[in-house]
Design an enzyme around this catalytic site. Structure first.
Site, PDB file in Angstrom:
ATOM      1  CG  ASP A   1       6.993  12.125   8.986  1.00 17.69           C
ATOM      2  OD1 ASP A   1       7.084  13.134   8.434  1.00 17.69           O
ATOM      3  OD2 ASP A   1       7.174  10.885   8.582  1.00 17.69           O
TER       4      ASP A   1
ATOM      5  CB  VAL B   1       1.737  -0.104   4.703  1.00 17.50           C
ATOM      6  CG1 VAL B   1       0.406  -0.256   5.375  1.00 17.50           C
ATOM      7  CG2 VAL B   1       2.544   0.988   5.685  1.00 17.50           C
TER       8      VAL B   1
ATOM      9  CE  LYS C   1       5.255   1.967   9.489  1.00 20.87           C
ATOM     10  NZ  LYS C   1       5.144   2.908  10.359  1.00 20.87           N
TER      11      LYS C   1
ATOM     12  CG  LEU D   1      -2.172  -0.943   1.270  1.00 17.39           C
ATOM     13  CD1 LEU D   1      -2.907  -0.905   2.592  1.00 17.39           C
ATOM     14  CD2 LEU D   1      -3.139  -0.749   0.024  1.00 17.39           C
ATOM     15  N   GLY D   2       2.072   0.990   0.634  1.00 20.89           N
ATOM     16  CA  GLY D   2       2.789   2.131   0.631  1.00 20.89           C
ATOM     17  C   GLY D   2       3.958   2.037   1.500  1.00 20.89           C
TER      18      GLY D   2
END
Ligand SMILES: *[C@@H]1O[C@H](CO)[C@@H](O)[C@H](O)[C@H]1NC(C)=O
Ligand SMILES: *[C@@H]1O[C@H](CO)[C@@H](O)[C@H](O)[C@H]1NC(C)=O
Ligand SMILES: *[C@@H]1O[C@H](CO)[C@@H](O)[C@H](O)[C@H]1NC(C)=O
Ligand SMILES: *[C@@H]1O[C@H](CO)[C@@H](O)[C@H](O)[C@H]1NC(C)=O
Ligand SMILES: *[C@@H]1O[C@H](CO)[C@@H](O)[C@H](O)[C@H]1NC(C)=O
Ligand SMILES: *[C@@H]1O[C@H](CO)[C@@H](O)[C@H](O)[C@H]1NC(C)=O
Ligand SMILES: *[C@@H]1O[C@H](CO)[C@@H](O)[C@H](O)[C@H]1NC(C)=O
Ligand SMILES: *[C@@H]1O[C@H](CO)[C@@H](O)[C@H](O)[C@H]1NC(C)=O
Ligand SMILES: *[C@@H]1O[C@H](CO)[C@@H](O)[C@H](O)[C@H]1NC(C)=O
Ligand SMILES: *[C@@H]1O[C@H](CO)[C@@H](O)[C@H](O)[C@H]1NC(C)=O
Length: 673
Positions: A476, A365, A378, A357-358
């Site tokens: 972040d 993830v 994750k 997903l990323g």
């Protein structure tokens, strides 16, 4: 230690077996079968009941089918253990001496042609030596004698001494001869037996003695009627030839018999068989064994036990550590679920990149399905201090519950694998919505939606900073860390950088700087720790981004972003044209235009170069709810000055301190680039 003893015992046993097998290979081959009773059948390699069988105390080499067809048959049988024929290292070949009694009885055909008086029967029997104890080749009946067939002739490393009752080749002298065959059923040397008083197919026992001299490479073949034994038997061999079996055959050979019938049949029996060979002196092998294998085995025992001991020790330590981590997590109320690594692997197709997903700062993830629910898994990068980060993440998220935070569903900590499981956000991350580039398939967000997203993120941050027992810094905040649920509500995610901060503001864990270029407050580079004000700054950039639907900065060079969005919006503020920051398509009402200006001013206030001038998230929330005005911001974007002064007319203090020389301000030209 019990397990270890078991292990070393097993290794010792393996050594003994190894030794035994080596020594058995070094020994000679020797056996004596005065007769063949059925219980001995398993000491041989055979083709089963349709091949050679033991019947009437003899080997029926060709099938002795009860009343069935006996024509065009062949059979073969091998002694179960191989003979060590030669040794390359010592350049020696074994000598052997074998004796057997054959009985060949012609069988009248059950039907069809009678035997014409110029034909005899068929076809004969052979003593065979071969590297492989192969089953009988197909169609090896007739003059092939079960040695080879049309396909394998010349291609099989097989040597035979044939006792032929029906020669086929023109060179076959007669239908009662002995010959030596190499790789075929064709004899390289042959002698008729009649002159020696032997009639193979007389139905009477024929005694054979083969002697091979491994040093002289000489084969002697004696054949005589058993009834002549001790009296009329020839004192000279019928065949005596020079033949180097070590050149013709592999080092290890099987010995046995083959036989065949053809158009005319006979019973091909072996009544008794004895065999003895000289031992190939393999002392070299034994020395090799003693000199290398035993020390090697001992070494393996030592290495294995050391590795095992260490592994056990580490596992124990790991167990303790794991249970401590677990306790830390489980002790928190409404703890997220603990998953097994194998379940998460199954859920994500073994972390298949197709399910990615990323990628975040701390890991990758993946989309997965656990208990029929979609989740985002994750897998944390395994850095040296990954465990601490893991604890921090799981602890902080596990305790946090807010409608604008991504919920932690579970976690997994096995060995070096650190994995966290979040609820799945079907609409992905915010950056995909606002940084659409030229992708016109993604509809633009309405102003209401943008405002709702900004408010949602603000609520989540206020909760993190002021709403929970221990202050949590996100560290972040950026568009790609804001997820959108099925109703496009924002959910703040990726707490990989989150640290528990005591309510008094003192950092609890180490807080090395982290963040994403473009979102980082100017002071981030000067103070080595995360602060609430840095989160506010990042939120300010995000607010401008969402409102204007554009990226925070243009990448000037690698890892160097100019804070262009802050500069350009501030410039519009300077010119009183803030509303121009919003795209014309937005179609705003007058009230909305006021709201846009308010939000942009708020965003700029959050991005004030002086951290002391930035509003708290509590204030931000009040402004967004319309309960307060945005904090006043200077028309011109102030310079970044360090150390930052508390909010009292900045310019006067600067002049004063410059005059006294007490402060050596570092100024960064962050505007008017
Ligand atoms: C033996 O041969 C018969 C008839 O040809 C066949 O039915 C049987 O399966 C064979 N048995 C084996 C063990 O090959
Ligand atoms: C034996 O085989 C030959 C050919 O190899 C064939 O002509 C003959 O008919 C066969 N006989 C029997 C009884 O199967
Ligand atoms: C083995 O020994 C024979 C004599 O027994 C000799 O002719 C031959 O060359 C030797 N071969 C090797 C490889 O040493
Ligand atoms: C071979 O065996 C026979 C009896 O089976 C015996 O008479 C003869 O001496 C043996 N020869 C050698 C060289 O061992
Ligand atoms: C068998 O004998 C007959 C006559 O005695 C002869 O014609 C025939 O050629 C012989 N067959 C063989 C294979 O020798
Ligand atoms: C010879 O025997 C081999 C092994 O059984 C077989 O594969 C091959 O087909 C046979 N050849 C003929 C001509 O039957
Ligand atoms: C036997 O000999 C005949 C003629 O000499 C030949 O055609 C046949 O192939 C031979 N059979 C075998 C099995 O070699
Ligand atoms: C060998 O014995 C068989 C059967 O007793 C007989 O028919 C045949 O003529 C004999 N052959 C010789 C060469 O004596
Ligand atoms: C030895 O052979 C001869 C002829 O081959 C025969 O007459 C004699 O009876 C045989 N002796 C014995 C004891 O078999
Ligand atoms: C076998 O070889 C020896 C020498 O090693 C020689 O004297 C003898 O004549 C040879 N025999 C035959 C049949 O070739």
């Amino acid at each position: 230690m019990k397990k270890f003893r078991k292990l070393s015992n097993m290794l010792l046993l393996a050594t003994v077996i190894l030794l035994a097998s080596f020594s058995s290979q070094a020994s000679s081959l020797s056996f004596d079968y005065p007769k063949f009773t059925e219980d001995l059948y398993n000491q041989f390699k055979h083709d089963g009941p349709n091949g050679s069988v033991f019947y009437q105390d003899a080997i029926q080499v060709t099938p002795d089918t009860n009343g069935g067809e006996m024509r065009n048959k062949s059979g073969r049988i091998w002694y179960g253990k191989p003979l060590k024929l030669w040794s390359q290292k010592k350049n020696v070949t074994a000598s052997f001496n074998t004796s057997f009694v054959l009985n060949i009885t012609p069988q009248p055909p059950k039907s069809g042609n009678p035997i014409p008086n110029n034909l005899t029967w068929g076809h004969g029997i052979a003593f065979v030596l071969s590297g492989q104890a192969d089953p009988i080749p197909e169609n090896s009946y007739g003059s092939w004698l079960g040695i080879v067939n049309e396909t394998t002739t010349g291609k099989t490393r097989i040597v035979a001494v044939e006792f032929d009752t029906n020669g086929n080749y023109s060179e076959d002298g007669d239908r009662n001869h002995v010959g030596v065959d190499v790789y075929s059923s064709r004899s390289i040397v042959q002698e008729p037996l009649a002159p020696n008083g032997v009639n193979l197919s007389s139905g009477k026992d024929v005694a054979v003695n083969l002697r091979y001299d491994g040093i002289a490479k000489k084969l002697d073949v004696y054949v005589f009627m058993s009834s002549d034994a001790g009296g009329n038997q020839s004192k000279k061999p019928i065949i005596s030839m020079n033949i180097s079996l070590s050149d013709l055959l592999p080092r290890r050979v099987f010995v046995g018999f083959s036989a065949s019938t053809g158009e005319y049949a006979e019973l091909n029996c072996v009544r008794s068989w004895s065999f003895s060979s000289t031992k190939i002196d393999d002392d070299g092998n034994l020395l090799w064994l003693l000199g290398i294998v035993i020390p090697l085995v001992l070494l393996v025992v030592v290495v294995v036990s050391v590795v095992w001991y260490k592994w056990r020790k580490r596992r124990r330590a790991n167990d303790v550590e794991n249970s401590m981590v677990e306790q830390q997590i489980q002790s928190s109320a409404s703890a997220p679920q603990k998953f097994q690594l194998k379940d998460l692997k199954r859920a994500t197709g073994n972390f298949d990149s197709k399910n990615e997903l990323g990628r975040g700062a701390f890991g990758i993830v993946y989309r997965g399905v656990v208990m029929n629910k979609e989740v985002a898994v994750k897998r944390l990068k395994n850095s040296g201090n990954g465990k601490q980060e893991f604890i921090a993440e799981v602890k902080s998220i596990g305790n946090l519950h807010h409608k604008n935070l991504v919920k932690l569903v579970g976690w997994c900590h096995e060995g070096n694998e650190l994995v966290v499981v979040y609820e799945y956000m079907p609409n992905g991350s915010l950056d995909k919505m606002i940084f659409r580039e030229a992708d016109t398939r993604v509809p633009r967000l309405t102003w209401e939606r943008r405002h709702a997203i900004i408010s949602g993120v603000a609520q989540a941050l206020d909760y993190l900073h002021n709403g929970c027992a221990n202050r949590v810094l996100h560290r972040d905040i950026k568009a790609s860390n804001i997820m959108l649920d099925s109703e496009f509500n924002p959910r703040v995610g990726d707490f990989g950088l989150a640290r528990i901060v005591m309510s008094d503001g003192k950092t609890h864990h180490s807080t090395e700087i982290a963040g994403t270029p473009g979102y980082m407050a100017p002071e981030s580079f000067l103070i080595g720790k995360a602060t609430v004000e840095m989160d506010v700054y990042a939120f300010g950039v995000l607010t401008l981004e969402i409102a204007c639907e554009r990226k925070p900065g243009v990448q000037i060079e690698e890892n160097n972003y100019g804070n262009r969005i802050v500069e350009s919006v501030w410039l519009l503020h300077t010119r009183d044209r803030l509303i121009d920051a919003i795209d014309a398509e937005a179609n705003l009402s007058y009230d909305q235009e006021l709201q846009v200006e308010c939000v942009l001013k708020l965003g700029l206030a959050c991005c004030h170069p002086n951290p002391h001038e930035r509003p708290s998230m509590r204030t931000v929330l009040q402004v967004l709810k319309g309960e307060a005005d945005p904090p006043p911001i200077p028309k011109e974007r102030p310079f970044f000055i360090w150390p930052a002064m508390p909010p009292v007319g900045v310019n006067e203090i600067m002049e004063e301190s410059l005059a006294t020389g007490q402060l050596s301000p570092i100024s960064f030209l962050t505007s008017g680039r």
